[in-house]
Design a protein around this motif. Sequence first.
Motif, mmCIF file in Angstrom:
data_model
loop_
_atom_site.group_PDB
_atom_site.id
_atom_site.type_symbol
_atom_site.label_atom_id
_atom_site.label_comp_id
_atom_site.label_asym_id
_atom_site.label_seq_id
_atom_site.Cartn_x
_atom_site.Cartn_y
_atom_site.Cartn_z
ATOM 1 N N ASN A 28 -56.288 89.815 62.015
ATOM 2 C CA ASN A 28 -56.900 88.700 62.753
ATOM 3 C C ASN A 28 -58.377 88.964 63.105
ATOM 4 O O ASN A 28 -58.908 88.397 64.039
ATOM 5 C CB ASN A 28 -56.072 88.315 63.988
ATOM 6 C CG ASN A 28 -56.085 89.387 65.064
ATOM 7 O OD1 ASN A 28 -56.392 90.551 64.796
ATOM 8 N ND2 ASN A 28 -55.750 88.997 66.292
ATOM 9 N N TYR A 68 -53.588 85.710 60.159
ATOM 10 C CA TYR A 68 -54.996 85.323 60.263
ATOM 11 C C TYR A 68 -55.022 83.814 60.176
ATOM 12 O O TYR A 68 -54.325 83.207 59.361
ATOM 13 C CB TYR A 68 -55.800 85.922 59.113
ATOM 14 C CG TYR A 68 -57.238 85.445 59.060
ATOM 15 C CD1 TYR A 68 -58.199 85.974 59.920
ATOM 16 C CD2 TYR A 68 -57.630 84.455 58.150
ATOM 17 C CE1 TYR A 68 -59.511 85.541 59.878
ATOM 18 C CE2 TYR A 68 -58.939 84.008 58.107
ATOM 19 C CZ TYR A 68 -59.877 84.559 58.975
ATOM 20 O OH TYR A 68 -61.172 84.118 58.943
ATOM 21 N N LYS A 69 -55.812 83.200 61.061
ATOM 22 C CA LYS A 69 -55.896 81.744 61.084
ATOM 23 C C LYS A 69 -57.368 81.391 60.888
ATOM 24 O O LYS A 69 -58.217 81.851 61.644
ATOM 25 C CB LYS A 69 -55.416 81.271 62.455
ATOM 26 C CG LYS A 69 -55.001 79.842 62.526
ATOM 27 C CD LYS A 69 -54.245 79.545 63.815
ATOM 28 C CE LYS A 69 -54.946 80.074 65.066
ATOM 29 N NZ LYS A 69 -54.332 79.735 66.341
ATOM 30 N N ASN A 70 -57.663 80.595 59.860
ATOM 31 C CA ASN A 70 -59.075 80.243 59.681
ATOM 32 C C ASN A 70 -59.389 78.915 60.365
ATOM 33 O O ASN A 70 -58.535 78.331 61.037
ATOM 34 C CB ASN A 70 -59.461 80.248 58.196
ATOM 35 C CG ASN A 70 -58.857 79.095 57.423
ATOM 36 O OD1 ASN A 70 -58.223 78.210 57.998
ATOM 37 N ND2 ASN A 70 -59.053 79.103 56.122
ATOM 38 N N SER A 71 -60.615 78.439 60.211
ATOM 39 C CA SER A 71 -61.084 77.250 60.939
ATOM 40 C C SER A 71 -60.303 75.991 60.563
ATOM 41 O O SER A 71 -60.229 75.041 61.336
ATOM 42 C CB SER A 71 -62.570 77.045 60.687
ATOM 43 O OG SER A 71 -62.814 77.074 59.301
ATOM 44 N N THR A 72 -59.709 75.978 59.360
ATOM 45 C CA THR A 72 -58.935 74.798 58.953
ATOM 46 C C THR A 72 -57.474 74.942 59.391
ATOM 47 O O THR A 72 -56.611 74.183 58.959
ATOM 48 C CB THR A 72 -58.980 74.594 57.424
ATOM 49 O OG1 THR A 72 -58.386 75.738 56.807
ATOM 50 C CG2 THR A 72 -60.409 74.425 56.927
ATOM 51 N N LYS A 73 -57.195 75.957 60.255
ATOM 52 C CA LYS A 73 -55.852 76.207 60.796
ATOM 53 C C LYS A 73 -54.837 76.606 59.718
ATOM 54 O O LYS A 73 -53.648 76.435 59.866
ATOM 55 C CB LYS A 73 -55.313 74.976 61.563
ATOM 56 C CG LYS A 73 -56.117 74.634 62.811
ATOM 57 C CD LYS A 73 -55.535 75.343 64.040
ATOM 58 C CE LYS A 73 -56.169 74.896 65.341
ATOM 59 N NZ LYS A 73 -57.575 75.290 65.513
ATOM 60 N N ASN A 126 -60.756 88.967 66.225
ATOM 61 C CA ASN A 126 -62.042 89.672 66.072
ATOM 62 C C ASN A 126 -62.317 90.718 67.159
ATOM 63 O O ASN A 126 -63.473 90.977 67.497
ATOM 64 C CB ASN A 126 -63.195 88.673 65.989
ATOM 65 C CG ASN A 126 -63.042 87.763 64.782
ATOM 66 O OD1 ASN A 126 -62.910 88.234 63.659
ATOM 67 N ND2 ASN A 126 -63.014 86.458 65.026
ATOM 68 N N THR A 176 -61.929 88.648 61.127
ATOM 69 C CA THR A 176 -62.434 88.028 59.898
ATOM 70 C C THR A 176 -62.992 89.057 58.913
ATOM 71 O O THR A 176 -62.664 89.042 57.730
ATOM 72 C CB THR A 176 -63.517 86.988 60.244
ATOM 73 O OG1 THR A 176 -62.947 86.072 61.182
ATOM 74 C CG2 THR A 176 -63.969 86.227 59.012
#
Length: 237
Positions: free
Chosen positions: A203, A72-77, A143, A205
């Motif tokens: 992956n 999982y990759k969030n908005s801050t990478k 998603n 959210t």
Amino acid sequence: MDYKRIALTKSIHAQVIGQENGWYKIRLANNRTGWVASWLLNDKTNPKASSLAEATIVIDPGHGGSDSGAEYKNSTKKYYMEKTYTLSLAKKVAKDLQAKGARVIMTRNTDRYVGLSPRPKLAESSHANAFISFHFDSSPSANEGTGVTTYYYHTGASKRLASAVNKQFDNLPLRNNGIDFGDFLVIRNNTQPAILCEMGYINTTKDFRQIRRAGYQARVAKDVTTGLENYFKEVQK
Ligand SMILES: [Zn+2]
């Protein structure tokens, strides 16, 4: 009381007067008592466990070490790796099963690399009554997917085990996608009843919010334990 009798050798027999973590407490003809490891006995008369307390369960946290699995990759990478969550979930499952008296063997206890083929081999060599592999799904784009799925390869005991465990997942906050045939090596090359549980899309959210929660993992552990208890009750019938 009707005690089960087991053969220690061709000529020496014993009565089973208790059991714990896969060990039999036994009484010999001379009235002495002791403990023997049930999985070392070539007990052809009773190859099936009829309860969790006499069962050996192999728990397989997917991936590990250099194989991090999906992520999982969030908005801050920042990356969150599948191997991290399969291990923490598997540890909770193992603890719950041990609390019920089961003998639990983990294919890995730490963040280390384990190849695919040694995992089902461990189930075979330990005469496991059940093998359960934990993973998290991943869709091609983030998603896109959601929910939990329980896979079996072999019909018969493995499929019954998948049904018994999956039935319990209805209480999870993620959709239950039910059971399905899955061509995965760890359950295909397995001589013991074996299933693979995908416990949410890493992956996605919405799913990942649950996957990382200790509360979610604890509920999955409880569900798996209840599912196994029901499976062994069915085996006994
Ligand atoms: Zn995986």
